[in-house]
Design an enzyme around this catalytic site. Structure first.
Site, PDB file in Angstrom:
ATOM      1  N   LYS A  59     103.764 -23.778  69.980  1.00  0.00           N
ATOM      2  CA  LYS A  59     103.426 -25.082  70.563  1.00  0.00           C
ATOM      3  C   LYS A  59     104.703 -25.913  70.718  1.00  0.00           C
ATOM      4  O   LYS A  59     105.754 -25.552  70.154  1.00  0.00           O
ATOM      5  CB  LYS A  59     102.412 -25.804  69.672  1.00  0.00           C
ATOM      6  CG  LYS A  59     102.916 -26.116  68.261  1.00  0.00           C
ATOM      7  CD  LYS A  59     101.767 -26.590  67.360  1.00  0.00           C
ATOM      8  CE  LYS A  59     102.269 -26.882  65.949  1.00  0.00           C
ATOM      9  NZ  LYS A  59     101.159 -27.032  64.990  1.00  0.00           N
ATOM     10  N   ARG A  79      90.846 -33.260  59.943  1.00  0.00           N
ATOM     11  CA  ARG A  79      91.380 -33.417  61.301  1.00  0.00           C
ATOM     12  C   ARG A  79      90.273 -32.861  62.191  1.00  0.00           C
ATOM     13  O   ARG A  79      89.170 -33.357  62.160  1.00  0.00           O
ATOM     14  CB  ARG A  79      92.656 -32.570  61.483  1.00  0.00           C
ATOM     15  CG  ARG A  79      93.820 -33.016  60.683  1.00  0.00           C
ATOM     16  CD  ARG A  79      95.163 -32.400  61.099  1.00  0.00           C
ATOM     17  NE  ARG A  79      95.155 -31.131  61.822  1.00  0.00           N
ATOM     18  CZ  ARG A  79      96.253 -30.519  62.221  1.00  0.00           C
ATOM     19  NH1 ARG A  79      97.437 -31.051  61.999  1.00  0.00           N
ATOM     20  NH2 ARG A  79      96.202 -29.366  62.858  1.00  0.00           N
ATOM     21  N   TYR A 138     129.582 -49.610  72.019  1.00  0.00           N
ATOM     22  CA  TYR A 138     128.813 -50.850  72.128  1.00  0.00           C
ATOM     23  C   TYR A 138     128.899 -51.712  70.858  1.00  0.00           C
ATOM     24  O   TYR A 138     128.890 -51.177  69.748  1.00  0.00           O
ATOM     25  CB  TYR A 138     127.338 -50.548  72.371  1.00  0.00           C
ATOM     26  CG  TYR A 138     127.016 -50.059  73.761  1.00  0.00           C
ATOM     27  CD1 TYR A 138     127.363 -50.824  74.883  1.00  0.00           C
ATOM     28  CD2 TYR A 138     126.342 -48.856  73.964  1.00  0.00           C
ATOM     29  CE1 TYR A 138     127.040 -50.389  76.152  1.00  0.00           C
ATOM     30  CE2 TYR A 138     126.027 -48.414  75.237  1.00  0.00           C
ATOM     31  CZ  TYR A 138     126.392 -49.186  76.329  1.00  0.00           C
ATOM     32  OH  TYR A 138     126.076 -48.756  77.587  1.00  0.00           O
ATOM     33  N   MET A 182     122.907 -43.465  75.208  1.00  0.00           N
ATOM     34  CA  MET A 182     121.926 -42.675  75.937  1.00  0.00           C
ATOM     35  C   MET A 182     122.512 -41.321  76.344  1.00  0.00           C
ATOM     36  O   MET A 182     121.870 -40.290  76.205  1.00  0.00           O
ATOM     37  CB  MET A 182     121.447 -43.440  77.175  1.00  0.00           C
ATOM     38  CG  MET A 182     120.255 -42.798  77.844  1.00  0.00           C
ATOM     39  SD  MET A 182     119.761 -43.645  79.359  1.00  0.00           S
ATOM     40  CE  MET A 182     119.012 -45.129  78.723  1.00  0.00           C
TER      41      MET A 182
HETATM   42  C1  LIG Z   1     101.281 -26.185  63.888  1.00  0.00           C
HETATM   43  C2  LIG Z   1     100.179 -25.405  63.284  1.00  0.00           C
HETATM   44  C3  LIG Z   1     100.459 -24.230  62.567  1.00  0.00           C
HETATM   45  C4  LIG Z   1     101.876 -23.765  62.265  1.00  0.00           C
HETATM   46  O1  LIG Z   1     102.434 -24.533  61.239  1.00  0.00           O
HETATM   47  P1  LIG Z   1     103.880 -24.197  60.628  1.00  0.00           P
HETATM   48  O2  LIG Z   1     103.958 -25.020  59.421  1.00  0.00           O
HETATM   49  O3  LIG Z   1     104.885 -24.584  61.657  1.00  0.00           O
HETATM   50  O4  LIG Z   1     103.913 -22.741  60.354  1.00  0.00           O
HETATM   51  C5  LIG Z   1      99.380 -23.480  62.121  1.00  0.00           C
HETATM   52  N1  LIG Z   1      98.115 -23.885  62.329  1.00  0.00           N
HETATM   53  C6  LIG Z   1      97.806 -25.012  62.999  1.00  0.00           C
HETATM   54  C7  LIG Z   1      96.380 -25.406  63.194  1.00  0.00           C
HETATM   55  C8  LIG Z   1      98.829 -25.821  63.484  1.00  0.00           C
HETATM   56  O5  LIG Z   1      98.537 -26.951  64.131  1.00  0.00           O
END
Ligand SMILES: *Cc1c(COP(=O)(O)O)cnc(C)c1O
Length: 386
Positions: free
Chosen positions: A37, A136, A278, A326
Site C-alpha cells: 500500500k 477500526r 530564509y 520547498m
Molecule cells: C498496513 C497493514 C499491514 C502491514 O503492516 P506492517 O506493520 O507494515 O507490516 C497489515 N495488515 C493491515 C490490515 C494493514 O493495514
C-alpha cells in the site's frame, strides 16, 4: 532524458534478504503477502512488485481498489491481490471479474458481493475481517451468525478465502494485553466457524510485528508483511525482542531496501555573522562554506530536519543549516573542503563508512519511519540495483 533533482535506488538483494528472514521466522507454511500500500511504502510499487516476484513472493496486500489496479499493472493479471481497505461499490464488478480479493467487514458488502458475483457468473474472493477489539474496520461479532449463513447459502457466488483480523499494535510491548485479548477473540471466531462447518481457506492476523515477534501463535496461514520487508523494524520494541530472543546485543537481519541520493548544486562561502537562507534560522558563528542541495520538502525531504539533520558528502556527515525550503536546502561543508558542485549526496543510505538510517528522521519529529518513506513522491525516479 532531463534529470530529476534526486533519485532512489532499490536493492534487490536487500528485499530478498528481508523476505527470507521473515520466512525463517514464520516457517514454510504461511503465504507471504507483501503489503505494498502507499506506493509500496513510498518505495515505488511499479518497481517493488516485480522485485518481490523475483524474490518468490506473488501475493500482495493493498489499502484500496486503486492500489490493487496498480499492483496488477506492475505484476500482471495472475498475481494475487488483497484489498484490505476501501473498495467502492462501483468497483466491485471490476474486482470480482479480475479475481481481486477483498476484506469484507459489513453484511451489506457481503450481500452485494454475492449478488454482483452471481450476475457476472463468477465467485467473489472474500476475506471476512472480524472485530476482535481493534475497533477500526471489522465485522461486529454479533453479525457473525448472519455472515456465516450468507457464506454458506451463497457459496456459489462467495469464495470464502480468508477470515482475518488486525492487531492493535503488536509492535508495542505496552499494548500486549490488548493483543492477548484479540488473539482470544479471534480464536472464538475460529471455533464458531469450525462448529458451523464453514471453513475459510486461510486464517490470518499478523502484520510485520506479530510475524517477527510471535509467529508461533500469530502466523496462521498468511502473513501481511509491510514494513519489515522494506528492511525497517516496526518499532524499537520489536528489535529489542528480536535481540532478546537470539541473546545478542547487536544483530542486523533486516537490510534497508532504499537509498536516496542527490547532487551538490552550488557551493559558496559565507562570512561570520551572515544568515543562511530564509529569516534568521541560522547565523554563521564563523566564516564557513555551505553546499546547496536541489531538493526540499516538496520533494519529500522533511522540513522538521531544518537546522538538525545531516546528509553525507564524500563519506562525511554534513549538517543541515537553516530551514529546509520547498525545493532546496543548505548544508555545512566547512569541514569537507573538497566538497564540490556535482558531488553525490546521500540523503538516506550508506556512503563510505557512514550511513543515514530512515529511523534517524524520527528523531526530529513524531513521524514514524513509515511516514517518512510513504511521503517520498512517486515522481522521483527509481532504479533497481543488485
Ligand atoms: C498496513 C497493514 C499491514 C502491514 O503492516 P506492517 O506493520 O507494515 O507490516 C497489515 N495488515 C493491515 C490490515 C494493514 O493495514
Amino acid at each position: 532524458m532531463v534529470q530529476n533533482s534526486s533519485r532512489i535506488e532499490l536493492s534487490q538483494a536487500a528485499l530478498r534478504n528481508n523476505l527470507a528472514f521473515i520466512r525463517t521466522r514464520v516457517g514454510p507454511h504461511p503465504t507471504l503477502s507483501m503489503v505494498v500500500k502507499a506506493n509500496a511504502y513510498g518505495h515505488g510499487v511499479d518497481s517493488i512488485v516485480p522485485m518481490a516476484l523475483r524474490a518468490g513472493v506473488d501475493h500482495f496486500s493493498v489499502a484500496s481498489g486503486y492500489e490493487a489496479e496498480q499492483v496488477l499493472a506492475a505484476g500482471g493479471p495472475d498475481v494475487g491481490v488483497l484489498v484490505m481497505g476501501i473498495l467502492y461499490d462501483e468497483d466491485l464488478p471490476w474486482a470480482i471479474e479480475r479475481g481481486v480479493e477483498f476484506f469484507v467487514f459489513d453484511l451489506g458488502r457481503l450481500e452485494r458481493a454475492a449478488a454482483t458475483a452471481a450476475e457476472l457468473g463468477r465467485r467473489a474472493r472474500v476475506h471476512l475481517e472480524v472485530e476482535t477489539g481493534g475497533n477500526r474496520t471489522g465485522l461486529p461479532i454479533d453479525e457473525l451468525p448472519r455472515a456465516i449463513q450468507l457464506l454458506r447459502k451463497r457459496a456459489d457466488a462467495l469464495d470464502f478465502v480468508g477470515c482475518c483480523t488486525h492487531l492493535a499494535g503488536a509492535e508495542s510491548l505496552a499494548t500486549r494485553f490488548r493483543i492477548d485479548r484479540q488473539l482470544k477473540a479471534f480464536d472464538a471466531v475460529r471455533r464458531t466457524l469450525d462448529r458451523k462447518g464453514v471453513k475459510p481457506r486461510m486464517l490470518h492476523i499478523a502484520s510485520s510485528a506479530a510475524a517477527l515477534v510471535m509467529p508461533e501463535i500469530a502466523a496462521f496461514d498468511l502473513v501481511r508483511v509491510g514494513v519489515a520487508s522494506y528492511g525497517l523494524w516496526p518499532s524499537p520494541d520489536v528489535y529489542n525482542m528480536h535481540l532478546m530472543r537470539i541473546n545478542k546485543t547487536r544483530d542486523n537481519p533486516l537490510t534497508r531496501v532504499l537509498t536516496w541520493k542527490t547532487d551538490v548544486m552550488h557551493v559558496k562561502s559565507v562570512k561570520k555573522d551572515e544568515f543562511v537562507g530564509y529569516g534568521t534560522a541560522y547565523q554563521a558563528a564563523a566564516d564557513m562554506r555551505i553546499a546547496v542541495l536541489p531538493l526540499g520538502y516538496a520533494n519529500g525531504y522533511p522540513r522538521e530536519t531544518s537546522n538538525k539533520g545531516h546528509v553525507l558528502i564524500r563519506g562525511y556527515k554534513a549538517p543541515i543549516v537553516g530551514l529546509v525550503n520547498m525545493n532546496l536546502f543548505m548544508v555545512d561543508v566547512t569541514r569537507i573542503p573538497e566538497a564540490a558542485v556535482g558531488d553525490v549526496v546521500v540523503l538516506v543510505g550508506r556512503q563510505r563508512n557512514n550511513k543515514i538510517n530512515i529511523s534517524s528522521f524520527s528523531e526530529f519529529s513524531s513521524a514514524l519511519n513509515t511516514e517518512f518513506v510513504c511521503r517520498l513522491p512517486s515522481t522521483i525516479p527509481r532504479t533497481i540495483v543488485r
